[in-house]
Design an enzyme around this catalytic site. Structure first.
Site, PDB file in Angstrom:
ATOM      1  N   CYS A  31      65.251  39.776  41.206  1.00 14.09           N
ATOM      2  CA  CYS A  31      64.791  38.406  41.266  1.00 14.09           C
ATOM      3  C   CYS A  31      63.799  38.158  42.223  1.00 14.09           C
ATOM      4  O   CYS A  31      63.392  38.799  43.182  1.00 14.09           O
ATOM      5  CB  CYS A  31      66.019  37.502  40.947  1.00 14.09           C
ATOM      6  SG  CYS A  31      66.726  37.289  42.870  1.00 14.09           S
ATOM      7  N   CYS A  66      64.456  38.622  45.781  1.00 16.56           N
ATOM      8  CA  CYS A  66      64.452  39.868  46.422  1.00 16.56           C
ATOM      9  C   CYS A  66      62.707  39.988  46.871  1.00 16.56           C
ATOM     10  O   CYS A  66      62.483  40.745  48.054  1.00 16.56           O
ATOM     11  CB  CYS A  66      64.641  41.120  45.364  1.00 16.56           C
ATOM     12  SG  CYS A  66      66.326  40.781  44.591  1.00 16.56           S
ATOM     13  N   ASP A 109      21.884  31.262  38.268  1.00 10.06           N
ATOM     14  CA  ASP A 109      20.835  31.930  38.659  1.00 10.06           C
ATOM     15  C   ASP A 109      19.920  32.271  37.463  1.00 10.06           C
ATOM     16  O   ASP A 109      20.350  32.562  36.510  1.00 10.06           O
ATOM     17  CB  ASP A 109      20.943  33.286  39.610  1.00 10.06           C
ATOM     18  CG  ASP A 109      19.573  34.056  40.042  1.00 10.06           C
ATOM     19  OD1 ASP A 109      18.896  33.223  40.789  1.00 10.06           O
ATOM     20  OD2 ASP A 109      19.375  35.013  39.661  1.00 10.06           O
ATOM     21  N   ASP A 120      23.582  37.711  40.194  1.00  5.72           N
ATOM     22  CA  ASP A 120      23.500  39.240  39.825  1.00  5.72           C
ATOM     23  C   ASP A 120      24.616  40.004  40.908  1.00  5.72           C
ATOM     24  O   ASP A 120      24.591  41.036  40.727  1.00  5.72           O
ATOM     25  CB  ASP A 120      22.181  39.830  39.905  1.00  5.72           C
ATOM     26  CG  ASP A 120      21.388  39.579  41.120  1.00  5.72           C
ATOM     27  OD1 ASP A 120      22.097  39.199  42.086  1.00  5.72           O
ATOM     28  OD2 ASP A 120      20.355  39.919  41.290  1.00  5.72           O
TER      29      ASP A 120
END
Length: 764
Positions: free
Chosen positions: A13, A16, A432, A651
């Site tokens: 779970c 843990c 851009d 880019d």
């Protein structure tokens, strides 16, 4: 600092995962540790000179969990993980089958007073004891092992809840079987046994865990698809002969032959032949791309038509596919900020539940109706079982696993879960211009002649079409002469004119007396004719009356196009309008973003007139023009200061500062040259609708996570009081622990199933 991913088995779970993180952070030299319950992986950032990998692994083992040791070869690690997973599933199946059979008999024996036709022998308490004991201690051993490891390290988890609850029911039943006098209550002195309760709880929890494991396997299906994409063999030229070898044996510099229908094994550059290549696995775009000599090809894409040879440039871990797999793994293993809430809750949840269970037991024992001990025990067990935090632990990571995997299918790569989460909040997006909204390559948009009488003709050749009409013959001749001169120039605008002539199928004659005048233009002699190409000032400087061209040149300039004027034999001949072409689909993407309520801006170093012309044609809301590269991040910051959550699309290289400054940086990739480190999200294709896909996927994923967390919290918030018996005074009904176990298992499975609905996501 170095980063390592370690596969872990044995987690049950979210608690843990929290405990392993805490243990790892105690090691000197470990900067950070994130454990993902859904993927069963730990991502550790550490200093090698202070702590070794073996010490990190040993720390995980000491916390009570198993480690699948990490080696250098990723394929070996993956094979080992697969073997371990199959081995665990096989062991789980065996115990589950045994548990189901034994529990069914126990349950039947316990039901005899309601179902008389069940043989009396089945209800013998000693037989029930013999059947329940292997279920409790052999089938349920994993809960004891996990609980011991947790308690030894001063923490608690789901295993503690299950171990305490089922042991209490089992031990009570053992005493009732062999020493019933110790438990006699009430006037009749009757005692009850709850072997069916403890056995059924263990069985139902194992069923839930088995279903969870299967569902988590489906959640990582996208990763398996990616890993299976690569070609297994390759045809390579060795010693002048074509031989077939395993793809992993390819080396940089090898000459590889790819035939129609075959997968391209690694990344490279075509040196002979041409074909069309299906790159949908890379970009998500279904239309094949034409490839010829000099073009780059990517491993795992599919050759559709012709045969070609290419030179391998990237192999093994350096290929684009390997980078994609690595990025998706990082994203699936990372934690979104929203998960921290669930982790914090899980960390304190189990101790709180144990306290509530003890308080419930005491309240029923001292103040409840007869038989008090039975009521107290049932309520105690129900609270422990129904409050298991599995659903909380699975709510976020399963959705992120499916979301990031689905994004990879569409060529949208999220660097981490935090970026997948943040993208849904974007309300302002900056693009851009060059290379993002536009192709980044100058193109001839218009080519218009001066008629023989003087004014401009109406005949124009559009960027994508061929010359036609009454003046087509003269247009082609003028274009041929102008392009011949421009071919000798290195200017980008000159190359656009040459590309236009080549597209028209024109052969370019030889030029003489070529001369370039910087800042003005070029001149040369072609087929005995003196040709001038350049600005209006250049033509006037050379004694040409350019007034017949100036009006049209001004119109083109106002449209954001760059006008280039041409004169032949001292007379104005034509005006060429050159511009950076707008990418197909850009307008559609902007419209989609507007419908999503996102403001769209354009950022460029170009002049304002050109920028506004392009923005107007695309329907962009805000123009940030004449911005120097070093000032792009400042423009992003200004929008953020307005209270906007800003996404930046570029880019990924020259826009790196702006991408880093933005709340979410999105890099446009071209397939092989991907700046993955520059942005939070990378689009493998150039289609801007990928931006829309990224944001829509983020919104869907976050919606799913919120649904998961809501139901997980709601389930526990409502389940604990009901299990504690708050409804008993009004209904006379006490929640059976077996029903609590079933509800707990179904809650975990429902969360994973809800996350799997993301697999049906479709981009627009």
């Amino acid at each position: 600092m170095e980063k390592i991913e370690i596969s872990i088995s044995g987690m049950s779970c979210a608690s843990c995962a929290v405990r392993i993180e805490k243990a790892l952070k105690e090691l000197p030299g470990v900067r950070s540790a994130a454990v993902n319950f859904a993927t069963e992986r730990a991502t550790v950032l550490y200093q090698p000179e202070l702590v070794s990998i073996s010490a990190i692994e040993e720390q995980i083992r000491s916390a009570g969990y198993d480690v699948i040791s990490q080696g250098e070869d990723k394929a070996i690690i993956e094979d080992r993980e697969k073997i371990e997973h199959e081995k665990e599933m096989k062991a789980l199946r065996l115990r589950l089958y045994v548990s189901i059979v034994l529990t069914a008999i126990i349950f039947a024996g316990s039901m005899r007073e309601w179902v008389p036709w069940i043989p009396k022998f089945f209800s013998d308490r000693r037989l029930l004891f013999l059947l329940a004991t292997p279920v409790q201690f052999w089938v349920g051993w994993r809960f004891y092992h996990g609980a011991y490891a947790a308690l030894v390290h001063g923490s608690s988890d789901m295993n503690v809840l299950v171990a305490i609850g089922t042991t209490a029911a089992y031990l009570y039943s053992v005493v009732a079987t062999f020493a019933p006098g110790l438990l006699k209550v009430g006037a009749t002195g009757a005692t009850h046994v709850y072997y069916d309760t403890s056995a059924t709880i263990i069985t139902l929890i194992l069923v839930g865990r088995y279903l969870e494991a299967m569902a988590r396997g489906k959640a990582s299906e996208a990763m398996r698809k990616l890993l299976s994409l690569s070609a297994k063999t390759a045809h390579v030229v060795r010693g002048g002969q074509e031989v077939e070898i395993p793809s992993e044996e390819l080396e940089v510099g090898d000459i590889v032959i790819v035939k129609p229908g075959e997968k391209i094994p690694v990344d490279g550059v075509i040196i002979e032949g041409h074909s069309s290549v299906d790159e949908s696995m890379l970009t998500g775009e279904s239309i094949p791309r034409d490839k010829g000599v000099g073009d780059e090809v990517v491993g795992a894409t599919i050759n559709k038509t012709g045969t070609f040879k290419f030179k391998a440039t990237k192999v093994g871990r350096d290929t684009v596919l390997s980078q994609i797999v690595k990025l998706v793994e990082q994203a699936q293993g990372s934690k979104a900020p929203i998960q921290r809430l669930a982790d914090r809750v899980a960390g304190i949840f189990v101790p709180a539940v144990v306290s509530i269970a003890v308080a419930t037991f005491l309240a029923w024992y001292f103040f409840g109706p007869a038989p008090r001990l039975s009521f107290a025990l049932l309520s105690f067990v129900s609270v422990l079982i129904i409050a298991c935090p599995c659903a909380l632990g699975l709510a976020t990571p399963t959705a992120i696993m499916v979301g990031t995997g689905k994004g990879a299918e569409f060529g949208v790569l999220f660097k981490g879960g935090e970026h997948l989460e943040r993208a849904h909040r974007i309300n302002a997006l900056i693009f851009d211009k060059t290379g993002t909204l536009t192709t980044g390559k100058p193109e001839v948009m218009d080519f218009e002649l001066v008629s023989e009488g003087g004014p401009m003709t109406n005949e124009a050749a559009p960027a994508g079409g061929h010359m036609g009409g009454p003046a087509a013959g003269r247009e082609r001749k003028v274009l041929q002469l102008v392009a011949a001169v421009e071919k000798a120039s290195e200017h980008p605008l000159a190359q656009a004119v040459v590309a236009k002539a080549e597209a028209e199928g024109l052969s370019l004659p030889r030029v003489t007396d070529f001369e370039a005048i910087p800042g003005y233009g070029v001149k040369a002699t072609v087929e005995g004719k003196k040709v001038l190409v350049g600005s209006e000032k250049f033509l006037e400087k050379e004694g040409v009356d350019a007034r017949a061209l100036s009006a049209r040149a001004m119109e083109f300039s106002q449209q954001g196009k760059t006008p280039v004027l041409a004169a032949i034999e001292g007379k104005p001949a034509a005006v060429v309008a050159i511009a950076d072409g707008i990418k197909p689909g850009s307008r559609e993407a902007v419209d989609m973003l507007h419908k999503m309520g996102i403001e769209v801006a354009m950022l460029t170093g170009d002049n304002r007139r050109t920028a506004e012309a392009i923005a107007s044609s695309l329907g962009i809301d805000r123009v940030l023009a004449e911005v120097l590269p070093q000032d792009k991040a400042l423009e992003v910051r200004r929008l953020q200061q307005e209270g906007k959550v800003v996404g930046m699309v570029g880019d990924g290289i020259n826009d790196a500062p702006a991408l880093a400054q933005a709340d979410v940086g999105i890099a446009i990739g071209t397939g092989t040259d991907i700046a993955m480190e520059a942005a939070d999200i990378t689009l493998m294709g150039g289609d801007l609708k990928g931006v829309v896909t990224a944001i829509e996927l983020s919104r869907r994923t976050m919606s799913t996570i919120k649904q998961n967390l809501f139901w997980a919290f709601a389930y526990n918030s409502a389940g604990i009081p009901i299990a504690a018996g708050v409804l008993y005074p009004f209904t006379g009904i006490l929640l059976n622990p077996m029903i609590a176990a079933l509800a707990m298992a179904l809650s975990s499975v429902s969360v994973v199933t809800n996350s799997l609905r993301l697999r049906g996501f479709r981009r627009r």
